[in-house]
Design an enzyme around this catalytic site. Structure first.
Site, PDB file in Angstrom:
ATOM      1  N   CYS A   2       0.812  -1.137   0.049  1.00 44.34           N
ATOM      2  CA  CYS A   2      -0.121   0.115  -0.022  1.00 44.34           C
ATOM      3  C   CYS A   2       0.889   1.077   0.102  1.00 44.34           C
ATOM      4  CB  CYS A   2      -0.846   0.045   1.229  1.00 44.34           C
ATOM      5  SG  CYS A   2      -1.696  -1.455   1.426  1.00 44.34           S
ATOM      6  N   TRP A  73      -3.922  -1.689  -1.288  1.00 48.18           N
ATOM      7  CA  TRP A  73      -4.193  -3.057  -2.231  1.00 48.18           C
ATOM      8  C   TRP A  73      -4.616  -3.935  -1.122  1.00 48.18           C
ATOM      9  CZ3 TRP A  73      -1.605  -7.955  -2.239  1.00 48.18           C
ATOM     10  CH2 TRP A  73      -2.081  -8.789  -3.416  1.00 48.18           C
ATOM     11  N   GLU A 488      -0.570  -9.276 -18.071  1.00 45.53           N
ATOM     12  CA  GLU A 488      -0.941  -8.621 -16.693  1.00 45.53           C
ATOM     13  C   GLU A 488      -1.613  -7.359 -17.249  1.00 45.53           C
ATOM     14  OE1 GLU A 488       3.563  -7.143 -16.066  1.00 45.53           O
ATOM     15  OE2 GLU A 488       2.110  -7.050 -14.169  1.00 45.53           O
ATOM     16  N   HIS A 504       4.814 -31.651 -26.653  1.00 40.30           N
ATOM     17  CA  HIS A 504       4.506 -32.703 -25.405  1.00 40.30           C
ATOM     18  C   HIS A 504       3.337 -32.408 -24.705  1.00 40.30           C
ATOM     19  CE1 HIS A 504       8.459 -34.620 -25.915  1.00 40.30           C
ATOM     20  NE2 HIS A 504       9.014 -33.437 -25.897  1.00 40.30           N
TER      21      HIS A 504
END
Ligand code: M6R
Length: 610
Positions: A2, A73, A488, A504
Site C-alpha cells: 500500500c 491494495w 498482466e 509434449h
C-alpha cells in the site's frame, strides 16, 4: 503493498497528501483515505475505489496542517469504505495507516475484543490502532513502539493522535518508509516519488526504527527505544523524477526510456574495456569468487525472468553452477546451500516480501548476499552485503519494462566480471563480450523502431483470448517475459513454452489462427526453434516472430505471418533488446482492449506481502 503518506508543516495538508497518494497509487489502488488533525480532533475521509473519487470528499474537510493518507491494495478484507485506511481507535483520538501484514492479527483481535474494544473493519490493521490506544499514556511514540512489540509480520505505520497535534509517529518493520526533510515541513512516504516535489533530502528509516516527526524536528528511536541518528541522504535529481511527459501512459514512456536506462547501467562500470564495480557494489574478492561453489538467484515475476538469463550468463561466462528460484518457493524447499555460496536477490523495488525472505533464508544458511535492485532506499539494499543498482530511474507502471532490461545488463556485467576472476573467461574474450554489451543501448533504440509495425499486429492479437509464446534458451526467457506483459495488462490468456516442449501437450491447443509469438534471436538455436514453428504452422497457428538479421528467414513465411526484426545483440544478453517488441505488443493490445494499462486490475507495483 500500500502507499503511505504523511504531512506536518505550515501548508495545507490535504493537497500535499492527495498529490503524494497519487504518486504512490501504483502501490495499490482499490481504496484510499486521509485523516487530518485540525486542532479539535481527528477527521477522516475514505472510500472504496480510486483516488479521483476521494477528491470530492476532501472538499468538505476543514483546513489542517497535519495529516496522514493511504492508498490500499487489499489483503485482509475486501476493498470497501470500512476496510479502507485510516483506521481509528474506539475513542476516535488516534488514526493510523499501515502497509504490510499483521500475521498474528486473529489472536490480537480476540484479545482486544475480550478487553472491550469495538472493531469496525475486517482488516488485520485495525488491531494496531487498538493496541496503541491501550498503550497510550501521553506519549504517542512510546505507545506505538509498545504496540509494535506485540505484532508479528511486516508493517510500516503512520499514526496521529488528537492529543498530540503537529506530530506524526512512524514505525518501520520490513515495509519501506522515508521522511522528506523540507525546510520547515516533513513529508512521510512509502517511496521517493511522493516527496520529490517538496524536497530531495530524505531520511530512510531502518527496520525496528520509530520516528517522531514534527514540523521542525525528526527524532528517530532504535528498536530499544534509544535516540539514534537518522540515515539522511540526498536523492539523485536526474533520474528519480517520474512524470508522464507527453506519453499517454507511464508504461509507454518507460519502454521508450530503455536505451537511456541501459546506458546508465554501463556508465562508469566499464574500465579498460572490462566490467568495473565499486567495492560497495561487489564485495567479493577474486579469491572469494574462485572459491564459489554455487550461485543461487532468487526473484519474482519479471525479475525472475531476468534471473533465468542470469543463470545462463553465470554458468556460461563464469563457469559457476547457478540455480534460479522463484523466491516464494526457495525458502520452503529446504534448499541445500553449500557454504561459500552466493545468493543474488534481484528485485526492482527491493521490497518484495518473498525475495527478501528468500535472501534471508539463504543468508541464514551461510550464503553471502548480493542484491541487484533499483531502489537505494529499499530493505534489500540495506541488508545485502553487495548492492548493484539498476539505475533504471523510477518505474511507475505496474508492468515492469526498463527494470527488466537493466536487470539483464547488470547480471551480464557481473557474469563477465566474475568470469575473469574464475578464469573461465580469457581477458580478450571478456573484452569482446563487454564491448558487445556496450552496444545494447543503441540496439534497444533501434528495436523501438518496430513500434508502428507492432501496433498493427497488436490490434489483431487483441481479438484473441489465448496467445502462446515460444523460444529456446534465452529466447525462451524473453518469451516468458513477453507473455507476462501481455497477460498482466491486456488480460489476454498467454503462456510461454520452451519451443521444444510444445509438442509434449500444448500443441493440442493450437487452432486455425491461434497467435504464436516465436522468439528466434539466438543463432545457435534458431533453426531448432524454426522446426517447432513449422509444427505450429502445420496446425494452423499464426506466427509472429521476433528475429534478427542473423536469424531472419529461418522458416518459410506465410502471408499471414508477421516478422519483426530487432538488431542482433550479444546472444546471452539479447532479451534486453528482443523483449522490446513484446512489451510494445502487450501495450498496444491492452490499449486496444481499453484496460487500465498503468494500474492493471488486482495488481500492485510492489508486493510486500508473502
Ligand atoms: O520489485 P520486484 O522486482 O521484486 O517485483 C517482482 C514482481 O512483482 C514484478 O516483477 C512483477 O512481476 C511485475 N509487475 C511484472 O511486470
Amino acid at each position: 503493498m500500500c502507499g503511505i503518506v504523511g504531512y506536518v508543516g505550515g501548508r495545507q495538508a490535504v493537497p500535499i497528501l492527495y498529490q503524494g497518494l497519487s504518486d504512490l497509487e501504483y502501490r495499490g489502488y482499490d481504496s484510499c483515505g486521509i485523516a487530518l488533525l485540525d486542532g479539535k480532533g481527528i477527521l477522516t475521509a475514505k472510500i472504496a475505489g480510486r483516488l479521483s473519487k476521494l477528491r470530492e470528499l476532501l472538499k468538505d474537510l476543514p483546513p489542517a496542517t497535519t495529516g496522514i493518507g493511504h492508498t490500499r491494495w487489499a489483503t485482509h478484507g475486501r476493498p470497501s469504505q470500512e476496510n479502507a485506511h485510516p483506521h481509528v481507535d474506539c475513542r476516535h483520538e488516534i488514526a493510523l495507516v499501515h502497509n504490510g501484514i499483521v500475521e498474528n492479527h486473529r489472536e490480537l483481535r480476540e484479545e482486544l475484543i475480550s478487553r472491550g474494544h469495538t472493531f469496525t473493519s475486517e482488516t488485520d490493521t485495525e488491531v494496531i490502532v487498538h493496541l496503541i490506544e491501550e498503550a497510550y499514556d501521553g506519549d504517542l511514540a512510546s505507545a506505538v513502539r509498545k504496540a509494535c512489540r506485540q505484532l508479528k509480520g511486516s508493517f510500516a505505520l503512520a499514526v496521529i493522535s488528537a492529543k498530540e497535534p503537529g506530530r506524526i509517529v512512524a514505525f518501520r518493520q520490513s515495509s519501506p518508509l522515508i521522511v522528506g526533510l523540507g525546510e520547515d515541513e516533513k513529508i512521510l512516504a512509502s517511496d521517493i516519488p511522493a516527496v520529490l516535489s517538496h524536497t530531495r533530502k530524505i531520511a530512510v528509516l531502518a527496520d525496528g526504527q520509530c520516528a517522531s516527526i514534527t514540523r521542525y524536528g525528526l527524532e528517530v528511536f532504535d528498536a530499544c527505544g534509544n535516540l539514534t541518528d537518522p540515515d539522511v541522504r540526498v536523492v539523485n535529481a536526474d533520474i528519480d523524477v517520474a512524470m508522464k511527459e507527453n506519453f499517454p501512459h507511464f508504461m509507454l514512456k518507460e519502454i521508450h526510456e530503455q536505451p537511456e536506462a541501459l546506458a546508465r547501467v554501463l556508465s562508469g562500470r566499464v574500465k579498460g574495456g572490462l566490467p568495473h564495480f565499486e567495492p560497495e557494489e561487489f564485495r567479493l574478492s577474486a579469491e572469494d569468487v574462485r572459491k564459489l561453489q554455487r550461485i543461487f538467484i532468487v526473484a519474482c515475476g519479471t525479475a525472475y525472468h531476468a534471473s533465468l538469463t542470469g543463470k545462463a550468463l553465470f554458468e556460461r561466462l563464469a563457469g559457476v553452477s547457478t540455480e534460479v528460484d522463484l523466491a516464494s518457493e526457495f525458502r520452503y524447499r529446504e534448499p541445500l546451500v553449500p557454504s561459500g555460496s552466493l545468493v543474488i536477490a534481484v528485485s526492482q523495488s527491493g521490497e518484495t516480501a518473498d525475495t527478501l525472505a528468500a535472501m534471508r533464508e539463504a543468508r541464514a544458511r551461510g550464503a553471502r548476499v548480493l542484491a541487484v535492485t533499483n531502489s537505494p532506499v529499499s530493505s534489500l539494499a540495506r541488508e545485502a552485503e553487495s548492492v548493484v543498482y539498476q539505475r533504471a530511474g523510477i518505474e511507475i507502471a505496474v508492468a515492469s519494462t526498463k527494470a527488466y532490461v537493466t536487470q539483464v545488463l547488470c547480471l551480464a556485467l557481473l557474469a563477465v566480471h566474475m568470469g575473469i576472476s574464475t578464469g573461465h573467461l580469457a581477458l580478450e574474450e571478456a573484452r569482446k563480450i563487454t564491448s558487445s554489451l556496450q552496444k545494447l543501448p543503441e540496439q534497444a533504440r533501434k528495436a523501438l523502431k518496430s513500434e508502428a509495425r507492432v501496433k498493427e499486429v497488436a490490434s489483431d492479437v487483441s481479438r484473441f483470448e489465448d496467445v502462446f509464446f515460444i523460444g529456446r534458451g534465452v529466447d525462451y526467457h524473453t518469451a516468458m517475459e513477453g507473455q507476462l506483459k501481455l497477460k498482466e495488462i491486456s488480460y489476454i490468456h498467454a503462456e510461454a513454452y520452451a519451443a521444444g516442449e510444445l509438442k509434449h501437450g500444448t500443441l493440442a491447443l493450437i487452432e486455425q489462427g491461434t497467435p504464436v509469438v516465436a522468439v528466434l534471436t539466438d543463432p545457435s538455436v534458431a533453426e531448432k526453434t524454426a522446426s517447432n514453428v513449422m509444427e505450429v504452422k502445420a496446425r494452423g497457428g499464426r506466427i509472429i516472430s521476433v528475429t534478427t538479421p542473423l536469424t531472419g528467414g529461418a522458416f518459410p513465411p506465410d502471408p499471414l505471418d508477421v516478422e519483426i526484426q530487432v538488431p542482433a545483440s550479444y546472444p546471452l544478453a539479447s532479451p534486453a533488446v528482443a523483449v522490446i517488441p513484446l512489451q510494445l505488443l502487450a501495450y498496444y493490445a491492452a490499449l486496444q482492449r481499453g484496460t487500465d494499462i498503468d494500474k492493471p486490475r488486482n495488481l500492485a507495483k510492489s508486493v510486500t506481502v508473502e
